[in-house]
Design a protein around this motif. Structure first.
Motif, mmCIF file in Angstrom:
data_model
loop_
_atom_site.group_PDB
_atom_site.id
_atom_site.type_symbol
_atom_site.label_atom_id
_atom_site.label_comp_id
_atom_site.label_asym_id
_atom_site.label_seq_id
_atom_site.Cartn_x
_atom_site.Cartn_y
_atom_site.Cartn_z
ATOM 1 N N ASP A 40 37.803 49.758 56.444
ATOM 2 C CA ASP A 40 38.534 49.158 57.555
ATOM 3 C C ASP A 40 37.786 49.477 58.854
ATOM 4 N N ASP A 41 38.274 48.959 59.985
ATOM 5 C CA ASP A 41 37.602 49.182 61.278
ATOM 6 C C ASP A 41 37.513 50.657 61.646
ATOM 7 N N GLY A 42 38.496 51.437 61.236
ATOM 8 C CA GLY A 42 38.505 52.857 61.565
ATOM 9 C C GLY A 42 37.761 53.719 60.556
ATOM 10 N N ASN A 43 37.226 53.090 59.524
ATOM 11 C CA ASN A 43 36.471 53.782 58.471
ATOM 12 C C ASN A 43 37.270 54.904 57.814
ATOM 13 N N MET A 44 38.539 54.594 57.547
ATOM 14 C CA MET A 44 39.391 55.563 56.858
ATOM 15 C C MET A 44 39.778 55.093 55.465
ATOM 16 N N MET A 45 39.857 53.789 55.260
ATOM 17 C CA MET A 45 40.288 53.213 53.986
ATOM 18 C C MET A 45 39.252 52.208 53.509
ATOM 19 N N SER A 46 39.165 52.075 52.204
ATOM 20 C CA SER A 46 38.284 51.044 51.641
ATOM 21 C C SER A 46 39.107 50.066 50.826
ATOM 22 N N SER A 47 38.583 48.872 50.687
ATOM 23 C CA SER A 47 39.240 47.877 49.840
ATOM 24 C C SER A 47 38.162 47.033 49.162
ATOM 25 N N PRO A 48 38.452 46.552 47.947
ATOM 26 C CA PRO A 48 37.485 45.710 47.244
ATOM 27 C C PRO A 48 37.198 44.451 48.055
ATOM 28 N N LEU A 49 35.944 44.026 48.052
ATOM 29 C CA LEU A 49 35.561 42.840 48.816
ATOM 30 C C LEU A 49 35.203 41.681 47.893
ATOM 31 N N THR A 50 34.120 41.826 47.138
ATOM 32 C CA THR A 50 33.651 40.747 46.274
ATOM 33 C C THR A 50 32.658 41.317 45.263
ATOM 34 N N THR A 51 32.147 40.432 44.449
ATOM 35 C CA THR A 51 31.130 40.797 43.467
ATOM 36 C C THR A 51 29.959 39.842 43.617
ATOM 37 N N ILE A 52 28.769 40.389 43.691
ATOM 38 C CA ILE A 52 27.546 39.590 43.713
ATOM 39 C C ILE A 52 26.985 39.603 42.298
ATOM 40 N N TYR A 53 26.647 38.445 41.795
ATOM 41 C CA TYR A 53 26.131 38.351 40.429
ATOM 42 C C TYR A 53 24.616 38.429 40.428
ATOM 43 N N ARG A 54 24.094 39.387 39.678
ATOM 44 C CA ARG A 54 22.652 39.545 39.508
ATOM 45 C C ARG A 54 22.137 38.691 38.365
ATOM 46 N N LYS A 55 23.021 38.356 37.439
ATOM 47 C CA LYS A 55 22.685 37.480 36.317
ATOM 48 C C LYS A 55 23.695 36.355 36.304
ATOM 49 N N VAL A 56 23.222 35.149 36.033
ATOM 50 C CA VAL A 56 24.092 33.979 35.996
ATOM 51 C C VAL A 56 23.842 33.219 34.701
ATOM 52 N N GLU A 57 24.806 32.386 34.316
ATOM 53 C CA GLU A 57 24.639 31.578 33.114
ATOM 54 C C GLU A 57 23.567 30.525 33.334
ATOM 55 N N ARG A 58 22.820 30.254 32.278
ATOM 56 C CA ARG A 58 21.761 29.240 32.347
ATOM 57 C C ARG A 58 22.374 27.870 32.086
ATOM 58 N N PRO A 59 22.366 26.993 33.092
ATOM 59 C CA PRO A 59 23.066 25.705 32.965
ATOM 60 C C PRO A 59 22.429 24.753 31.952
ATOM 61 N N ILE A 159 47.241 44.336 34.612
ATOM 62 C CA ILE A 159 46.115 43.449 34.310
ATOM 63 C C ILE A 159 45.381 44.035 33.117
ATOM 64 N N LYS A 160 45.749 43.565 31.924
ATOM 65 C CA LYS A 160 45.182 44.123 30.698
ATOM 66 C C LYS A 160 44.109 43.230 30.092
ATOM 67 N N SER A 161 44.075 41.974 30.469
ATOM 68 C CA SER A 161 43.098 41.029 29.936
ATOM 69 C C SER A 161 41.701 41.381 30.441
ATOM 70 N N LEU A 162 40.769 41.521 29.514
ATOM 71 C CA LEU A 162 39.391 41.856 29.905
ATOM 72 C C LEU A 162 38.777 40.783 30.795
ATOM 73 N N SER A 163 39.087 39.527 30.526
ATOM 74 C CA SER A 163 38.505 38.453 31.342
ATOM 75 C C SER A 163 39.004 38.531 32.791
ATOM 76 N N LYS A 164 40.262 38.922 32.987
ATOM 77 C CA LYS A 164 40.787 39.082 34.349
ATOM 78 C C LYS A 164 40.241 40.350 34.996
ATOM 79 N N GLN A 165 40.063 41.406 34.206
ATOM 80 C CA GLN A 165 39.509 42.652 34.738
ATOM 81 C C GLN A 165 38.073 42.462 35.208
ATOM 82 N N LYS A 166 37.284 41.686 34.457
ATOM 83 C CA LYS A 166 35.865 41.491 34.790
ATOM 84 C C LYS A 166 35.677 40.898 36.181
ATOM 85 N N LYS A 167 36.634 40.106 36.628
ATOM 86 C CA LYS A 167 36.508 39.440 37.919
ATOM 87 C C LYS A 167 36.607 40.407 39.095
ATOM 88 N N VAL A 168 37.299 41.537 38.910
ATOM 89 C CA VAL A 168 37.552 42.431 40.045
ATOM 90 C C VAL A 168 37.131 43.882 39.830
#
Length: 194
Positions: A40-59, A159-168
């Motif tokens: 946060d602005d005060g650098n006291m708390m953190s929160s998840p932001l996003t995920t950057i993918y280093r590997k992607v599916e080959r279209p 949130i017990k589903s692995l597919s939902k867990q993988k996203k966050v």
């Protein structure tokens, strides 16, 4: 190139960045993804932001059929170029006014390096070649069990589903790493340096 984290004491940096409303960005580096968390602005708390993918599916490949037990409903993966990942990270640094990076280093409980720690170090070396990212101070922070704790927190939230867990999960692990850093060096320790 030998990696050297910032020489500014973390507590002093937290104080300096907080007074200017700059933030910290936590990174949980994995083989396929980089989880990101923001303070946060005060650098006291953190929160998840996003995920950057280093590997992607080959279209160019067909999606695997359900009959294939390994990798069903997925295409083979390919590495994204380091410059793409670096550019995405650079954009986030600029957008959120990030003043320092906290990189999770996966060490064993006894403090010894792991194979993933070597991969994480190589990834950070590549990031340091980027002109913008190389100007941002960064610190290693031990990330023992950060993903396990993040998974447990997701299960507690239902949130017990692995597919939902993988996203966050990677962003949550990054948040745990960053929060651990902020707690260890944060405002409660500021008076110790005066």
């Amino acid at each position: 190139m030998r990696l050297r984290p910032s020489v500014i004491h973390p507590t002093k940096l937290i104080r300096a960045l907080s007074s200017r409303r700059w933030r910290f960005l936590g990174l949980d580096v994995g083989d396929r993804t980089v989880g990101l968390a923001l303070s946060d602005d005060g650098n006291m708390m953190s929160s998840p932001l996003t995920t950057i993918y280093r590997k992607v599916e080959r279209p160019e490949y067909e999606i695997r059929q359900h009959g294939n037990p390994i990798g069903a409903n997925r295409r083979p993966l390919q590495n994204r170029h380091d410059r793409e990942v670096s550019k995405e990270l650079e954009d986030i640094i600029v957008k959120y006014r990030v003043g320092a990076l906290i990189v999770g280093l996966p060490l064993m409980v006894d403090g010894k390096s792991t194979p993933q720690a070597v991969k994480t170090t190589r990834f950070v070396e590549k990031l340091q070649k980027n002109s913008t990212i190389s100007k941002v101070p960064w610190y290693w922070h031990n990330e023992v069990y950060s993903t396990s704790f993040a998974r447990d927190a997701l299960i507690e939230k239902g949130i017990k589903s692995l597919s939902k867990q993988k996203k966050v999960i990677d962003a949550m692990a990054a948040s745990r790493i960053l929060q651990s850093f902020l707690t260890q060096y944060g405002n409660e320790n500021v008076n110790k340096l005066d």
